[in-house]
Write a protein that holds these residues in place. Sequence first.
Motif, PDB file in Angstrom:
ATOM      1  N   GLU A 159       0.859  -1.189   0.000  1.00  0.00           N
ATOM      2  CA  GLU A 159       0.000   0.000   0.000  1.00  0.00           C
ATOM      3  C   GLU A 159       0.889   1.231   0.000  1.00  0.00           C
ATOM      4  O   GLU A 159       0.652   2.186   0.702  1.00  0.00           O
ATOM      5  CB  GLU A 159      -0.992  -0.020   1.163  1.00  0.00           C
ATOM      6  CG  GLU A 159      -0.591  -0.918   2.326  1.00  0.00           C
ATOM      7  CD  GLU A 159       0.021  -0.202   3.529  1.00  0.00           C
ATOM      8  OE1 GLU A 159       0.800   0.751   3.348  1.00  0.00           O
ATOM      9  OE2 GLU A 159      -0.283  -0.633   4.661  1.00  0.00           O
ATOM     10  N   ASN A 160       1.954   1.139  -0.810  1.00  0.00           N
ATOM     11  CA  ASN A 160       2.863   2.268  -0.971  1.00  0.00           C
ATOM     12  C   ASN A 160       2.075   3.507  -1.398  1.00  0.00           C
ATOM     13  O   ASN A 160       1.392   3.504  -2.401  1.00  0.00           O
ATOM     14  CB  ASN A 160       3.878   1.846  -2.042  1.00  0.00           C
ATOM     15  CG  ASN A 160       4.730   2.999  -2.486  1.00  0.00           C
ATOM     16  OD1 ASN A 160       4.674   4.064  -1.900  1.00  0.00           O
ATOM     17  ND2 ASN A 160       5.507   2.756  -3.514  1.00  0.00           N
ATOM     18  N   SER A 161       2.174   4.582  -0.627  1.00  0.00           N
ATOM     19  CA  SER A 161       1.261   5.685  -0.850  1.00  0.00           C
ATOM     20  C   SER A 161       1.678   6.671  -1.929  1.00  0.00           C
ATOM     21  O   SER A 161       1.020   7.664  -2.107  1.00  0.00           O
ATOM     22  CB  SER A 161       1.005   6.395   0.457  1.00  0.00           C
ATOM     23  OG  SER A 161       2.005   6.158   1.372  1.00  0.00           O
ATOM     24  N   LYS A 187       1.664  11.293   2.538  1.00  0.00           N
ATOM     25  CA  LYS A 187       1.341  10.589   3.768  1.00  0.00           C
ATOM     26  C   LYS A 187      -0.165  10.357   3.855  1.00  0.00           C
ATOM     27  O   LYS A 187      -0.958  11.229   3.521  1.00  0.00           O
ATOM     28  CB  LYS A 187       1.814  11.422   4.969  1.00  0.00           C
ATOM     29  CG  LYS A 187       1.532  10.778   6.295  1.00  0.00           C
ATOM     30  CD  LYS A 187       2.010  11.666   7.426  1.00  0.00           C
ATOM     31  CE  LYS A 187       1.586  11.099   8.767  1.00  0.00           C
ATOM     32  NZ  LYS A 187       0.169  10.862   8.910  1.00  0.00           N
ATOM     33  N   LYS A 188      -0.530   9.143   4.255  1.00  0.00           N
ATOM     34  CA  LYS A 188      -1.956   8.842   4.417  1.00  0.00           C
ATOM     35  C   LYS A 188      -2.252   8.542   5.875  1.00  0.00           C
ATOM     36  O   LYS A 188      -1.336   8.358   6.678  1.00  0.00           O
ATOM     37  CB  LYS A 188      -2.319   7.634   3.559  1.00  0.00           C
ATOM     38  CG  LYS A 188      -2.190   7.933   2.078  1.00  0.00           C
ATOM     39  CD  LYS A 188      -2.915   6.887   1.272  1.00  0.00           C
ATOM     40  CE  LYS A 188      -2.787   7.224  -0.209  1.00  0.00           C
ATOM     41  NZ  LYS A 188      -2.338   6.109  -0.984  1.00  0.00           N
ATOM     42  N   GLU A 223      -0.227   6.337   8.633  1.00  0.00           N
ATOM     43  CA  GLU A 223       1.210   6.315   8.357  1.00  0.00           C
ATOM     44  C   GLU A 223       1.924   7.229   9.335  1.00  0.00           C
ATOM     45  O   GLU A 223       1.330   8.135   9.909  1.00  0.00           O
ATOM     46  CB  GLU A 223       1.467   6.747   6.912  1.00  0.00           C
ATOM     47  CG  GLU A 223       0.885   5.709   5.959  1.00  0.00           C
ATOM     48  CD  GLU A 223       1.030   6.077   4.505  1.00  0.00           C
ATOM     49  OE1 GLU A 223       1.401   7.231   4.213  1.00  0.00           O
ATOM     50  OE2 GLU A 223       0.779   5.205   3.666  1.00  0.00           O
ATOM     51  N   THR A 277       4.782   3.681   5.751  1.00  0.00           N
ATOM     52  CA  THR A 277       3.434   3.154   5.563  1.00  0.00           C
ATOM     53  C   THR A 277       3.104   2.265   6.770  1.00  0.00           C
ATOM     54  O   THR A 277       4.009   1.907   7.540  1.00  0.00           O
ATOM     55  CB  THR A 277       3.346   2.295   4.279  1.00  0.00           C
ATOM     56  OG1 THR A 277       4.205   1.169   4.466  1.00  0.00           O
ATOM     57  CG2 THR A 277       3.781   3.069   3.048  1.00  0.00           C
ATOM     58  N   GLU A 278       1.845   1.859   6.869  1.00  0.00           N
ATOM     59  CA  GLU A 278       1.473   1.008   8.019  1.00  0.00           C
ATOM     60  C   GLU A 278       2.268  -0.292   8.032  1.00  0.00           C
ATOM     61  O   GLU A 278       2.695  -0.773   9.079  1.00  0.00           O
ATOM     62  CB  GLU A 278      -0.027   0.702   7.970  1.00  0.00           C
ATOM     63  CG  GLU A 278      -0.833   1.779   8.672  1.00  0.00           C
ATOM     64  CD  GLU A 278      -2.305   1.419   8.751  1.00  0.00           C
ATOM     65  OE1 GLU A 278      -3.076   2.070   8.040  1.00  0.00           O
ATOM     66  OE2 GLU A 278      -2.641   0.485   9.513  1.00  0.00           O
ATOM     67  N   SER A 312       9.582   5.770   1.217  1.00  0.00           N
ATOM     68  CA  SER A 312       9.546   7.180   0.811  1.00  0.00           C
ATOM     69  C   SER A 312      10.903   7.867   0.912  1.00  0.00           C
ATOM     70  O   SER A 312      11.043   9.014   0.529  1.00  0.00           O
ATOM     71  CB  SER A 312       8.509   7.940   1.643  1.00  0.00           C
ATOM     72  OG  SER A 312       8.875   7.878   3.006  1.00  0.00           O
TER      73      SER A 312
END
Length: 390
Positions: A299-301, A305-306, A309, A325-326, A384
């Motif tokens: 789930e690479n954003s 940032k989501k 995260e 990420t999570e 990232s």
Amino acid sequence: MAMAMAMGAPREQLRVDARAPGKVILSGEHAVVHGTSAVAAALGLYTTATIRPGVDDGCVLDLPQLGVNLKWPLKVIEEIVTQGHLLDPKPAHVASYAESEWPQLGAFVEQQLGLHAVKGADAAVTAFLFLYTSILGLQPVTVRVTSELPVGAGLGSSAAYCVALSAGLLAYCGEIDLPQENGADRKTWIDVNEKKIDLVNRWAFEGERIIHGRPSGIDNTVSSFGYVVKFKQGQITRLHTQLPLRMLLTNTQVGRNTKALVAGVGERALRHPAAMGAIFKAIDEIAEEVVTILLTPSENSGGEKKKGEEIVSTEECGPHPVFKTEQEVRLQELVEMNQGLLQGIGVSHLSIESICQITASYRLQSKLTGAGGGGCVLTLLPHSILPRTF
Ligand SMILES: Nc1ncnc2c1ncn2[C@@H]1O[C@H](COP(=O)(O)OP(=O)(O)OP(=O)(O)O)[C@@H](O)[C@H]1O
Ligand SMILES: C[C@@](O)(CCO)CC(=O)[O-]
Ligand SMILES: [Mg+2]
């Protein structure tokens, strides 16, 4: 593992190059020797064994990284080997090394190397003599092994040495067929079929037994077959990982020896079977969770940032915000726990812990990789982080 062979050349110009990669253990070292799961990946750093015909009925072994350059008349080798041993090589049938069957070998190697030998040179020469005489018999050869890997730093240099040597010797004696189309001075790396890789792997394991004492087999298996794998009790499962992993490897430059570290853990396990068993079980659970995360679609954003995260840094890494990420947050936590447990079984080192502390101040977790006691430390980097920030 890959091979190259100078073909279309007369036998006296035959040359085999076999190369095998090192490995990095993401999770599960040491406990894997006691039957639990571990996760490892092949590295893009290789050891190469080059085998050519020998001169004057002799065998030459050149190991530049260990300062070893030895030459023996075949008659001398015959005297050491024939003791209890038939000089009847059977490359397709893997022989097991037993010290008691080679009563003169230890003293011979020691005397050949002299007093100023580099640490570990004796094990490398012993493993060579075992593999060479068992696979090739007494053919005059010149063997040179070089490596891009640091020797004795946790990146599987011993396994890559044994895999490259076994593969080279098996190809040299014709047990591994290589296609004939290469020119004598062109080098094309050729992959070997799985059945033959399995043979190489089993010979290499015997070499590892000489160097490591009690190897689990994970290092030679990853070096032979490549990829990212889960290894448990000799079984490998290739992990078609969904998560691009980025990591930093830091070499503490502190020398250590896998054989001694593995033996030390074994002794501690004998003294405290229940406590050590519980630690091995925890390491197993960690490795299994690492497998699950690696197999979960990424789930690479993609740069932003989501929710869920975690920010790692916005200043230290330049204008690009760095966050995890999570999945990366979970992996980092597992790395931290794994390192704590490795410390508990007695294979960490001050040099390793100070690297862990430094990276933790950047909110990045690290652990030793391989046998520990010095050697290399692995730091997981969030996706990232851009390469140019390091
Ligand atoms: N390029 C090489 N030339 C000769 N011998 C080598 C080479 N690479 C490894 N060896 C042998 O392997 C020994 C180092 O093996 P050791 O298992 O201690 O470390 P490692 O394999 O690098 O780390 P780890 O087992 O933790 O992954 C050396 O002392 C030597 O005997
Ligand atoms: C320490 C150890 O677990 C890994 C060495 O790279 C030993 C082994 O599995 O053979
Ligand atoms: Mg090793």
